[in-house]
Design a protein around this motif. Structure first.
Motif, PDB file in Angstrom:
ATOM      1  N   THR A 134       0.812  -1.219   0.000  1.00 10.41           N
ATOM      2  CA  THR A 134       0.000   0.000   0.000  1.00 10.41           C
ATOM      3  C   THR A 134       0.848   1.274   0.000  1.00 10.41           C
ATOM      4  O   THR A 134       0.590   2.183  -0.795  1.00 10.41           O
ATOM      5  CB  THR A 134      -0.971  -0.006   1.197  1.00 10.41           C
ATOM      6  N   PRO A 135       1.879   1.387   0.870  1.00  6.90           N
ATOM      7  CA  PRO A 135       2.716   2.593   0.809  1.00  6.90           C
ATOM      8  C   PRO A 135       3.456   2.749  -0.517  1.00  6.90           C
ATOM      9  O   PRO A 135       3.679   3.876  -0.976  1.00  6.90           O
ATOM     10  CB  PRO A 135       3.704   2.397   1.970  1.00  6.90           C
ATOM     11  N   ILE A 136       3.856   1.635  -1.137  1.00  6.98           N
ATOM     12  CA  ILE A 136       4.539   1.708  -2.425  1.00  6.98           C
ATOM     13  C   ILE A 136       3.611   2.322  -3.476  1.00  6.98           C
ATOM     14  O   ILE A 136       4.019   3.180  -4.266  1.00  6.98           O
ATOM     15  CB  ILE A 136       5.018   0.307  -2.868  1.00  6.98           C
ATOM     16  N   ILE A 137       2.355   1.890  -3.477  1.00 10.18           N
ATOM     17  CA  ILE A 137       1.381   2.454  -4.413  1.00 10.18           C
ATOM     18  C   ILE A 137       1.153   3.928  -4.117  1.00 10.18           C
ATOM     19  O   ILE A 137       1.059   4.762  -5.028  1.00 10.18           O
ATOM     20  CB  ILE A 137       0.062   1.668  -4.344  1.00 10.18           C
ATOM     21  N   ALA A 138       1.080   4.283  -2.825  1.00  4.84           N
ATOM     22  CA  ALA A 138       0.856   5.682  -2.439  1.00  4.84           C
ATOM     23  C   ALA A 138       2.000   6.564  -2.910  1.00  4.84           C
ATOM     24  O   ALA A 138       1.775   7.674  -3.422  1.00  4.84           O
ATOM     25  CB  ALA A 138       0.698   5.783  -0.921  1.00  4.84           C
ATOM     26  N   VAL A 139       3.230   6.091  -2.766  1.00  2.64           N
ATOM     27  CA  VAL A 139       4.393   6.850  -3.230  1.00  2.64           C
ATOM     28  C   VAL A 139       4.313   7.068  -4.739  1.00  2.64           C
ATOM     29  O   VAL A 139       4.629   8.149  -5.247  1.00  2.64           O
ATOM     30  CB  VAL A 139       5.699   6.118  -2.838  1.00  2.64           C
ATOM     31  N   SER A 146       2.285  14.841  -8.351  1.00  2.10           N
ATOM     32  CA  SER A 146       3.157  15.961  -7.989  1.00  2.10           C
ATOM     33  C   SER A 146       4.072  16.380  -9.133  1.00  2.10           C
ATOM     34  O   SER A 146       4.445  17.563  -9.221  1.00  2.10           O
ATOM     35  CB  SER A 146       3.990  15.601  -6.758  1.00  2.10           C
ATOM     36  N   TRP A 147       4.450  15.458 -10.007  1.00  3.10           N
ATOM     37  CA  TRP A 147       5.245  15.832 -11.171  1.00  3.10           C
ATOM     38  C   TRP A 147       4.383  16.488 -12.233  1.00  3.10           C
ATOM     39  O   TRP A 147       4.860  17.332 -13.001  1.00  3.10           O
ATOM     40  CB  TRP A 147       5.961  14.624 -11.750  1.00  3.10           C
ATOM     41  N   MET A 148       3.114  16.128 -12.289  1.00  2.00           N
ATOM     42  CA  MET A 148       2.228  16.714 -13.280  1.00  2.00           C
ATOM     43  C   MET A 148       1.871  18.158 -12.916  1.00  2.00           C
ATOM     44  O   MET A 148       1.727  19.014 -13.803  1.00  2.00           O
ATOM     45  CB  MET A 148       0.946  15.877 -13.387  1.00  2.00           C
ATOM     46  N   PHE A 149       1.760  18.439 -11.632  1.00  2.00           N
ATOM     47  CA  PHE A 149       1.271  19.739 -11.206  1.00  2.00           C
ATOM     48  C   PHE A 149       2.175  20.911 -11.591  1.00  2.00           C
ATOM     49  O   PHE A 149       1.668  21.961 -12.009  1.00  2.00           O
ATOM     50  CB  PHE A 149       1.012  19.743  -9.695  1.00  2.00           C
ATOM     51  N   TYR A 172      -4.173  21.368  -5.132  1.00  2.00           N
ATOM     52  CA  TYR A 172      -3.237  20.261  -5.344  1.00  2.00           C
ATOM     53  C   TYR A 172      -3.478  19.144  -4.334  1.00  2.00           C
ATOM     54  O   TYR A 172      -3.549  17.956  -4.691  1.00  2.00           O
ATOM     55  CB  TYR A 172      -1.810  20.789  -5.239  1.00  2.00           C
ATOM     56  N   LEU A 173      -3.633  19.496  -3.052  1.00  2.00           N
ATOM     57  CA  LEU A 173      -3.852  18.490  -2.007  1.00  2.00           C
ATOM     58  C   LEU A 173      -5.195  17.795  -2.190  1.00  2.00           C
ATOM     59  O   LEU A 173      -5.319  16.590  -1.921  1.00  2.00           O
ATOM     60  CB  LEU A 173      -3.771  19.139  -0.623  1.00  2.00           C
ATOM     61  N   ALA A 174      -6.193  18.530  -2.673  1.00  2.00           N
ATOM     62  CA  ALA A 174      -7.504  17.921  -2.918  1.00  2.00           C
ATOM     63  C   ALA A 174      -7.421  16.887  -4.040  1.00  2.00           C
ATOM     64  O   ALA A 174      -7.963  15.776  -3.916  1.00  2.00           O
ATOM     65  CB  ALA A 174      -8.529  19.004  -3.261  1.00  2.00           C
ATOM     66  N   ILE A 175      -6.735  17.250  -5.117  1.00  2.00           N
ATOM     67  CA  ILE A 175      -6.549  16.308  -6.227  1.00  2.00           C
ATOM     68  C   ILE A 175      -5.751  15.089  -5.762  1.00  2.00           C
ATOM     69  O   ILE A 175      -6.087  13.935  -6.084  1.00  2.00           O
ATOM     70  CB  ILE A 175      -5.821  16.992  -7.407  1.00  2.00           C
ATOM     71  N   LEU A 176      -4.694  15.344  -4.993  1.00  2.00           N
ATOM     72  CA  LEU A 176      -3.840  14.259  -4.516  1.00  2.00           C
ATOM     73  C   LEU A 176      -4.607  13.317  -3.597  1.00  2.00           C
ATOM     74  O   LEU A 176      -4.536  12.087  -3.743  1.00  2.00           O
ATOM     75  CB  LEU A 176      -2.632  14.848  -3.786  1.00  2.00           C
ATOM     76  N   THR A 177      -5.360  13.888  -2.645  1.00  2.00           N
ATOM     77  CA  THR A 177      -6.114  13.070  -1.699  1.00  2.00           C
ATOM     78  C   THR A 177      -7.186  12.247  -2.408  1.00  2.00           C
ATOM     79  O   THR A 177      -7.370  11.053  -2.123  1.00  2.00           O
ATOM     80  CB  THR A 177      -6.782  13.964  -0.635  1.00  2.00           C
ATOM     81  N   THR A 178      -7.872  12.868  -3.361  1.00  2.00           N
ATOM     82  CA  THR A 178      -8.912  12.161  -4.114  1.00  2.00           C
ATOM     83  C   THR A 178      -8.322  11.009  -4.915  1.00  2.00           C
ATOM     84  O   THR A 178      -8.871   9.900  -4.943  1.00  2.00           O
ATOM     85  CB  THR A 178      -9.641  13.131  -5.062  1.00  2.00           C
ATOM     86  N   THR A 179      -7.187  11.262  -5.562  1.00  2.00           N
ATOM     87  CA  THR A 179      -6.544  10.217  -6.364  1.00  2.00           C
ATOM     88  C   THR A 179      -6.040   9.078  -5.489  1.00  2.00           C
ATOM     89  O   THR A 179      -6.159   7.906  -5.852  1.00  2.00           O
ATOM     90  CB  THR A 179      -5.378  10.812  -7.173  1.00  2.00           C
ATOM     91  N   LEU A 180      -5.473   9.424  -4.333  1.00  2.00           N
ATOM     92  CA  LEU A 180      -5.011   8.390  -3.401  1.00  2.00           C
ATOM     93  C   LEU A 180      -6.180   7.524  -2.937  1.00  2.00           C
ATOM     94  O   LEU A 180      -6.071   6.292  -2.883  1.00  2.00           O
ATOM     95  CB  LEU A 180      -4.325   9.030  -2.194  1.00  2.00           C
ATOM     96  N   GLY A 181      -7.297   8.166  -2.602  1.00  2.00           N
ATOM     97  CA  GLY A 181      -8.460   7.404  -2.158  1.00  2.00           C
ATOM     98  C   GLY A 181      -9.016   6.519  -3.254  1.00  2.00           C
ATOM     99  O   GLY A 181      -9.336   5.342  -3.018  1.00  2.00           O
ATOM    100  N   PHE A 182      -9.122   7.047  -4.458  1.00  2.00           N
ATOM    101  CA  PHE A 182      -9.633   6.272  -5.583  1.00  2.00           C
ATOM    102  C   PHE A 182      -8.719   5.092  -5.892  1.00  2.00           C
ATOM    103  O   PHE A 182      -9.179   3.971  -6.112  1.00  2.00           O
ATOM    104  CB  PHE A 182      -9.766   7.172  -6.806  1.00  2.00           C
ATOM    105  N   THR A 183      -7.404   5.346  -5.885  1.00  2.00           N
ATOM    106  CA  THR A 183      -6.444   4.268  -6.158  1.00  2.00           C
ATOM    107  C   THR A 183      -6.504   3.193  -5.091  1.00  2.00           C
ATOM    108  O   THR A 183      -6.390   2.000  -5.379  1.00  2.00           O
ATOM    109  CB  THR A 183      -5.017   4.845  -6.233  1.00  2.00           C
ATOM    110  N   HIS A 184      -6.691   3.601  -3.838  1.00  2.00           N
ATOM    111  CA  HIS A 184      -6.785   2.642  -2.741  1.00  2.00           C
ATOM    112  C   HIS A 184      -7.981   1.717  -2.929  1.00  2.00           C
ATOM    113  O   HIS A 184      -7.892   0.499  -2.716  1.00  2.00           O
ATOM    114  CB  HIS A 184      -6.902   3.402  -1.418  1.00  2.00           C
ATOM    115  N   ILE A 185      -9.112   2.296  -3.360  1.00  2.00           N
ATOM    116  CA  ILE A 185     -10.314   1.490  -3.597  1.00  2.00           C
ATOM    117  C   ILE A 185     -10.085   0.502  -4.738  1.00  2.00           C
ATOM    118  O   ILE A 185     -10.417  -0.684  -4.641  1.00  2.00           O
ATOM    119  CB  ILE A 185     -11.514   2.406  -3.903  1.00  2.00           C
TER     120      ILE A 185
END
Length: 203
Positions: A134-139, A146-149, A172-185
């Protein structure tokens, strides 16, 4: 000689270094993310593939170093030649995101690469528990977003002198948090299913 070091040429040199850093960082990070995603799907991680991952990660770090070099050079340039540009809060928002990229790069080299090295010769799912995958995916997600922004901010001229840094960072944090949550699901619902044993049929 003076013509070679005038402010226009100096800014062009800094811009070139900045674009080179972005190209190395974005290209390397997205290739690295794609390779890790492929390896997560039960592909055996060979030593040769690990060497490629390590090489690409070093390219990303080099791009990050160029971003810091050019970013600080821009600040110094604005301070001496165009001080009004220091009032453009988009500059400070970009530096905050590059700082997050630096922390993420530190995690890649201190956590992700050592874990991958221990998994050489096996499929990642076979040797790494869920709490380590899970942390590997989060990284990887943090790296991708963060590189796209910085690229998005660079082409968004309308944000110059008009948008506070806190608004840019909040978005940026909203996009990041949303993407992390979606990827986790997605990770739980689809990828982790491959680890579950299939029911035995007696038909």
């Amino acid at each position: 000689m003076e013509a070679l070091i005038d402010t226009t040429n100096l800014k062009s040199i800094i811009t070139f270094i900045h674009i080179a850093g972005l190209a190395m960082g974005v290209g390397g990070a997205w290739i690295l993310d794609a390779m890790l995603l492929k390896d997560l799907k039960n592909q055996v991680l060979t030593s040769e593939r690990y060497d490629v991952i390590q090489f690409v990660s070093n390219i990303v770090i080099s791009g990050l170093c160029l971003l810091w070099l050019s970013g600080l050079a821009f600040v110094a340039f604005y301070y001496f030649y165009q001080p009004e540009y220091l009032g453009n809060e988009k500059v400070w928002a970009k530096m905050a995101i590059v700082f997050i990229l630096s922390l993420n790069g530190f995690l890649v080299h201190t956590y992700v690469l050592p874990e991958l090295k221990r998994a050489i010769g096996s499929a990642l799912f076979d040797v790494l528990p869920h709490k380590k995958i899970t942390p590997i995916i989060a990284v990887g997600v943090i790296s991708f977003i963060s590189w796209m922004f910085p690229i998005v901010l660079g082409v968004s001229k309308s944000l110059n002198f008009s948008t506070p840094a806190w608004q840019i960072i909040s978005f940026y944090l909203a996009i990041l948090t949303t993407t992390l949550g979606f990827t986790h699901i997605i990770f739980h619902r689809y990828i982790m299913l491959e680890k579950k044993p299939q029911p035995i049929s007696f038909e």
